[in-house]
Write a protein that holds these residues in place. Structure first.
Motif, PDB file in Angstrom:
ATOM      1  N   PHE A   5     -11.897 -28.376   8.595  1.00 50.50           N
ATOM      2  CA  PHE A   5     -12.999 -28.284   9.541  1.00 50.50           C
ATOM      3  C   PHE A   5     -13.385 -26.808   9.623  1.00 50.50           C
ATOM      4  N   ILE A  34     -11.685 -35.149  14.988  1.00 51.46           N
ATOM      5  CA  ILE A  34     -13.103 -34.926  14.699  1.00 51.46           C
ATOM      6  C   ILE A  34     -13.906 -34.867  15.993  1.00 51.46           C
ATOM      7  N   VAL A  66     -13.356 -31.506  17.769  1.00 53.33           N
ATOM      8  CA  VAL A  66     -14.059 -30.426  17.074  1.00 53.33           C
ATOM      9  C   VAL A  66     -15.557 -30.493  17.358  1.00 53.33           C
ATOM     10  N   ARG A  67     -16.113 -31.682  17.345  1.00 54.95           N
ATOM     11  CA  ARG A  67     -17.562 -31.812  17.489  1.00 54.95           C
ATOM     12  C   ARG A  67     -18.043 -31.679  18.930  1.00 54.95           C
ATOM     13  N   ARG A  68     -17.125 -31.688  19.888  1.00 55.73           N
ATOM     14  CA  ARG A  68     -17.532 -31.367  21.253  1.00 55.73           C
ATOM     15  C   ARG A  68     -18.009 -29.921  21.338  1.00 55.73           C
ATOM     16  N   LYS A 126     -18.626 -28.046  18.375  1.00 52.91           N
ATOM     17  CA  LYS A 126     -19.507 -27.791  17.229  1.00 52.91           C
ATOM     18  C   LYS A 126     -20.077 -29.127  16.762  1.00 52.91           C
ATOM     19  N   PRO A 127     -21.188 -29.577  17.363  1.00 51.05           N
ATOM     20  CA  PRO A 127     -21.737 -30.901  17.055  1.00 51.05           C
ATOM     21  C   PRO A 127     -22.026 -31.142  15.590  1.00 51.05           C
ATOM     22  N   ASP A 128     -22.346 -30.086  14.855  1.00 53.71           N
ATOM     23  CA  ASP A 128     -22.676 -30.252  13.440  1.00 53.71           C
ATOM     24  C   ASP A 128     -21.495 -29.942  12.512  1.00 53.71           C
ATOM     25  N   ALA A 129     -20.307 -29.900  13.083  1.00 51.47           N
ATOM     26  CA  ALA A 129     -19.133 -29.531  12.290  1.00 51.47           C
ATOM     27  C   ALA A 129     -18.925 -30.502  11.131  1.00 51.47           C
ATOM     28  N   TRP A 130     -18.644 -29.945   9.962  1.00 50.14           N
ATOM     29  CA  TRP A 130     -18.400 -30.745   8.781  1.00 50.14           C
ATOM     30  C   TRP A 130     -16.904 -31.013   8.604  1.00 50.14           C
TER      31      TRP A 130
END
Length: 280
Positions: A231, A263, A266-268, A270-274
């Motif tokens: 991530f 996931i 992390v996306r909380r 960084k919403p666009d996290a890959w």
């Protein structure tokens, strides 16, 4: 001028490695002096202010010293090429390692006697110079005068087979930014140390690992045990098809968590996290 990664390039405006003479300008160029770590673990700082530990070097690991001032040695790790400052008092000339510590943790003793107080801890992956392969009371003598339990070491080249098995030894260990031991480890340390124990030279930080470890998997490819998952700023190892083993700040420990939960966390932020994965 070609850009370079300061984490992996021993160059400052005032001094640089002799090997960089024709590549990077500096006031002087120096051939590094090889020293080895004499403490259980030596903190490595990216700046001399010692504000944040970037990594740490373990007992017996090599360090090429290019400059020394105010009690700090500046140079480069010979094991993973990381550049930084560490306490000069934790370095010395030492014999070439012959073995490595395969136990999760152990101790260096002053004598071959388990009842004697140990000199200091030793951690998984530490490098050891054994002077005699014949055990004395279950201990092997070190070139620096200490002793280590024979059951806790392996010869260099006798590596472990399974990185995940090695990584699971750290389950429950506290999270420590820059850490590489069972006393404290970070996410990329949890990937690096097991791979080193399996004979795979591995760089230190997660972005370096994302570019060099194993082979990249296609986006959305099914994951399996042992796959490395990346991530932004984080990395872990798949414990199975659905769960991730990782050193994380959420629990401040090494835990196994459902990948989907990781996931979501992390996306909380960084919403666009890959999510990217690589297979060994």
């Amino acid at each position: 001028m070609t850009s370079f990664d300061p984490r992996l390039t021993p160059a400052r405006p005032d001094v640089a490695a002799e090997s960089l003479r024709d590549q990077i300008p500096a006031e002087r160029y120096v051939v590094g002096a090889l020293r080895r770590v004499t403490a259980a673990a030596a903190p490595l700082w990216s700046k001399p202010d010692a504000a944040t530990m970037a990594s740490e070097l373990l007992y017996g690991e090599g360090f090429l010293v290019y400059d020394q001032a105010d009690g700090l040695a500046w140079g480069q790790s010979t094991r993973d090429d990381y550049v930084g400052y560490l306490p000069a008092s934790m370095l010395a000339e030492a014999a070439e390692p012959t073995h490595w510590l395969s136990a999760t943790a152990s101790h260096r003793y002053a004598a071959p006697d388990l009842k004697r107080p140990p000199l200091h801890p030793l951690y998984f992956g530490s490098l050891l110079a054994i002077v005699d392969a014949a055990p004395v009371k279950g201990f092997l003598p070190l070139a620096d005068g200490g002793w280590v339990p024979v059951r806790h070491v392996r010869p260099l080249g006798e590596w472990l087979a399974d990185p995940l098995d090695a990584a699971e030894r750290f389950l429950g260990a506290p999270y420590l930014w820059g850490g590489r031991t069972a006393a404290g480890i970070d996410c990329s340390g949890l990937v690096q140390m097991p791979l080193l124990a399996c004979g795979r030279r591995t760089l230190r930080d997660s972005d370096m690992q994302a570019a060099t470890v194993g082979e990249a998997l296609a986006e959305g490819a099914p994951l399996r045990r042992g796959d490395i998952v990346f991530f932004p700023g984080h990395v872990g190892i798949m414990a199975d098809e659905r769960r991730l083993l990782h050193a994380n700040a959420s629990s401040m420990a090494v835990t196994i968590d459902p990948l989907e939960e990781v996931i979501a966390i992390v996306r909380r932020e960084k919403p666009d996290a890959w999510l990217r994965a690589r297979r060994l």
